[in-house]
Motif scaffolding. Structure first.
Motif, short mmCIF file in Angstrom:
data_model
loop_
_atom_site.label_atom_id
_atom_site.label_comp_id
_atom_site.label_asym_id
_atom_site.label_seq_id
_atom_site.Cartn_x
_atom_site.Cartn_y
_atom_site.Cartn_z
N ASN A 91 0.80 -1.22 0.00
CA ASN A 91 0.00 0.00 0.00
C ASN A 91 0.84 1.27 0.00
OD1 ASN A 91 -2.38 -1.45 0.04
ND2 ASN A 91 -2.34 -1.61 2.30
N LEU A 92 2.16 1.11 0.03
CA LEU A 92 3.05 2.27 0.06
C LEU A 92 3.82 2.36 -1.24
CD1 LEU A 92 4.37 1.63 3.66
CD2 LEU A 92 3.20 3.72 2.96
N PRO A 93 4.31 3.55 -1.58
CA PRO A 93 5.19 3.65 -2.75
C PRO A 93 6.48 2.85 -2.51
CG PRO A 93 5.09 5.75 -1.55
CD PRO A 93 4.10 4.84 -0.91
N ASP A 94 7.18 2.54 -3.59
CA ASP A 94 8.49 1.89 -3.49
C ASP A 94 8.42 0.51 -2.82
OD1 ASP A 94 10.01 4.29 -4.49
OD2 ASP A 94 9.18 5.14 -2.64
N PHE A 95 7.39 -0.26 -3.17
CA PHE A 95 7.28 -1.59 -2.56
C PHE A 95 8.56 -2.39 -2.71
CE2 PHE A 95 6.74 -6.12 -3.26
CZ PHE A 95 6.27 -6.50 -2.01
N GLU A 96 9.14 -2.38 -3.92
CA GLU A 96 10.29 -3.26 -4.17
C GLU A 96 11.47 -2.93 -3.26
OE1 GLU A 96 10.52 -5.97 -5.71
OE2 GLU A 96 8.55 -5.94 -6.67
N THR A 97 11.72 -1.61 -3.09
CA THR A 97 12.83 -1.18 -2.22
C THR A 97 12.60 -1.66 -0.79
OG1 THR A 97 12.94 0.81 -3.57
CG2 THR A 97 14.14 0.85 -1.49
#
Lengths: 192, 192
Positions: A122-128
Motif C-alpha cells: 500500500n506504500l510507494p516503493d514496494f520493491e525497495t
C-alpha cells in the motif's frame, strides 16, 4: 562476519528504538540509541529522526552511529525490529556494512510477514522496502530467558550462535537486552 | 522527615539534571528526570523545561514529578546541585513539601557559596533566590565511594545519616548515584 570467542561482560552494545508518532502522517519520528556496557551500565545516548513511512532509516541510523562519540567502542547494534517510524524499513545487511558492525533486530512479538508484505504494497516503493526486508535475513526465535517468552531475531554480520549468546548475556532484566529495553523507555518517554 | 530503617536495594530514586543551554539568554533549558530502582535498573524517564535564570525550577520540577506515572513509587528525589538552567535555584525544602518526598542535591564539586551569592546579586529577585539557597540546608561532604572524591550534599525531609546511606548504596558505578549519572548523560546527550 564478526565472531566472538567469548563475549566480554562489558561489551559495548547499542540499542535503538523509535519514539511515538502519528501513523500515516507526514513528518518525522524520533529515534534514540542507548549505549550499554553489556547488560549493566548505561554509557551514553544518541538521537536522530527518520521520515514516517519513508525510506531513510538505514542511512539516518548509520549516520547517527558514525557521528556519535561512542562509535569506535561499539561492538554490536541492536534494533527494535526492522521497521521504524511506521514502514521505514531498515536493511540490516546495508546497515551492518555502513557501520562495519554486526546488527541484530529483536522483536518481542513474532512479525507477521504476510501482513507486513500486504502493508508494504500500500506504500510507494514496494520493491525497495521488500528488498530491505529480505536483506534483513531469516527470522528465528531466541529463548533469551528460560521463564519468559522468546524474542524474534534477524541478523547481519554475525553468526546465529553468537547472536544468541550475546542476546542471552545482555538480557539481564527482561527478555530483551538492557540497551534495547532502555532505548524503548527513553524514546517513548521523551518523544511523543 | 523520612526515615528508612533499612534501605531496600530496589528503592525507587529519581535523578534530575538539566541539558545544555546558552547561558544568559532568554529561553528554556530542558530538564530530565531518570527513575532507577536502587543503583541498578533503569525504570523510566520524565522531562520538563525551566526558564534560563528564571524562578520556576521548584514549581516546574514538582509538577514534572507529580504528573509522571512513577510518582507513587518514588521514595527520594536527587538533584544535580540546586541551580538549574543557570541560576534558577531549586528550594529543596519547598520541593520536598510539594512532592511529599525527601530531596537530596548532589554536587560533584564543592559549591562556592560566596561566588554564587555574588552572581545572584547580578540578577533580579536576589532575595527570592538567596532564600531558596538557604532553604536548601547546610552543605556537607559525603564520601560515597572510598577511592573517589566526595560529593557535596544538601537535603530536605531526610536525616543526614539516611541521606548518606542512600547515596552510598546507589552510587554503584561512580561517586554519584546511578539515577543522577544517567540523568546527566541523557540530558546533556539529547538536549544541547
Amino acid at each position: 562476519m564478526a565472531s566472538f570467542r567469548s563475549i566480554k561482560p562489558e561489551i559495548r552494545v547499542l540499542g535503538i528504538d523509535d519514539g511515538r508518532f502519528v501513523p500515516r502522517t507526514k513528518g518525522f519520528a524520533d529515534v534514540v540509541g542507548v549505549v550499554y556496557r553489556g547488560g549493566y551500565w548505561f554509557e551514553g545516548i544518541m538521537h536522530t529522526t527518520v521520515t514516517i513511512d519513508g525510506l531513510d532509516s538505514t542511512e539516518k541510523i548509520a549516520a547517527m552511529i558514525r557521528d556519535s562519540p561512542y562509535c569506535g567502542e561499539l561492538r554490536v547494534v541492536l534494533l527494535d525490529g526492522v521497521t521504524f517510524a511506521g514502514f521505514n524499513v531498515v536493511d540490516l545487511r546495508a546497515l551492518s556494512r555502513l557501520v562495519a558492525l554486526p546488527v541484530i533486530s529483536v522483536a518481542r512479538d513474532e512479525p507477521d510477514l504476510v501482513e507486513i508484505k500486504k502493508a508494504l504494497h500500500n506504500l510507494p516503493d514496494f520493491e525497495t522496502r521488500w528488498q530491505a526486508m529480505t536483506n534483513s535475513g531469516k527470522l528465528f526465535a531466541v529463548q533469551t530467558r528460560s521463564a519468559e517468552n522468546p524474542v524474534y531475531v534477524q541478523t547481519a554480520g554475525i553468526s546465529r550462535d553468537f547472536a544468541e549468546k550475546l542476546l542471552k548475556q545482555t538480557s539481564v532484566h527482561s527478555n530483551i537486552p538492557e540497551a534495547l529495553r532502555v532505548a524503548h523507555l527513553v524514546a517513548s518517554g521523551l518523544f511523543r
